[in-house]
Design a protein around this motif. Structure first.
Motif, short mmCIF file in Angstrom:
data_model
loop_
_atom_site.label_atom_id
_atom_site.label_comp_id
_atom_site.label_asym_id
_atom_site.label_seq_id
_atom_site.Cartn_x
_atom_site.Cartn_y
_atom_site.Cartn_z
N ALA A 175 -16.38 -2.43 -10.66
CA ALA A 175 -16.72 -1.02 -10.52
C ALA A 175 -18.18 -0.84 -10.13
CB ALA A 175 -16.42 -0.27 -11.82
N LEU A 229 -21.81 -5.62 -5.95
CA LEU A 229 -21.45 -4.65 -4.92
C LEU A 229 -22.64 -4.23 -4.06
CD1 LEU A 229 -19.07 -2.33 -6.96
CD2 LEU A 229 -18.40 -4.01 -5.24
N SER A 261 -13.58 0.80 -6.14
CA SER A 261 -14.69 0.48 -7.03
C SER A 261 -15.40 1.72 -7.56
CB SER A 261 -15.71 -0.42 -6.30
OG SER A 261 -15.16 -1.71 -6.09
N GLN A 281 -15.56 -6.80 -4.14
CA GLN A 281 -14.90 -5.92 -5.10
C GLN A 281 -14.15 -6.70 -6.18
OE1 GLN A 281 -13.20 -3.24 -1.80
NE2 GLN A 281 -13.48 -1.85 -3.53
#
Length: 218
Positions: free
Chosen positions: A28, A34, A128, A73
């Protein structure tokens, strides 16, 4: 030797992820993986392990469900993404958004560049960033360069919703989330989307939420 150690570390990470059956856990927003970008794929995973990883990405994407998933992800900083969109949408939505069925495909080391000046603005979301969607203006057509999972070159022009997916997933590989490009006044919960903003285009949302629609073809 350092490169060999890095390759071994990535392979070990992927092996750990694949040790359990079922979909992989999706990272997330807020996790640094990310935002760090990815390293080009140059054989860090052997052919058999790459095939297993691609299949795991596909299963995870289907289970979410989503129309694309990038390696970061699931916590793997490699320049690999998968896409697939059956496009089960009404005809008016298909026409407005250029959303056509997209067969499953793998993008290795993808990049894109705009074709022409056309832009299209629509709501999009991200696995995400669960629970939210926002309007993003993206290039209406892009030239995609990549390889497939077998190392064969890809060089083609992609338009409509498939072009949006290409841009979204390639952005993930560069450490970019869709919110970085979004019209933030459009940010809407999934509940608000279902109750208020189901129209084929975001014109009404723009009027009610007080933002200008960027781009054209909206």
């Amino acid at each position: 030797m350092a490169a060999e150690r890095d390759h071994a570390s990535l392979a070990e990470r992927v092996e750990e992820l694949l040790a359990t059956d079922g979909p992989l856990p999706i990272v997330a927003a807020g996790d640094p993986v990310l935002r760090r970008g990815t390293e080009p794929f140059d054989g860090q995973l052997g052919p058999a392990l790459l095939a297993r990883f691609v299949e795991a990405l596909r299963r995870t994407m289907h289970a979410a469900p989503g129309v694309g998933l990038a390696a970061p992800q699931v916590g793997v900083a490699l320049r690999i993404a998968v896409m697939e969109d059956p496009a089960p949408v009404p005809e008016e939505v298909r026409i407005a958004r250029g959303r056509v069925p997209l067969p499953f495909r793998v993008l290795v080391n993808p990049s894109y560049e705009p074709v022409g000046t056309g832009r299209a603005a629509f709501f999009e979301g991200c696995l995400s960033v669960p629970g939210w969607q926002a309007v993003v203006a993206r290039h209406a057509a892009v030239r995609l360069r990549a390889q497939d999972e077998h190392g064969r070159p890809v060089d083609e022009v992609v338009t409509g919703w498939p072009a949006r997916i290409v841009q979204h997933e390639t952005d993930h590989l560069d450490g970019i989330l869709y919110l970085d490009r979004a019209e933030l006044r459009s940010l809407s919960s999934n509940r608000a989307m279902a109750e208020r903003w189901t129209q084929p285009t975001p014109r009404e949302a723009a009027a009610q939420l007080g933002f200008d629609l960027p781009g054209r073809d909206t």
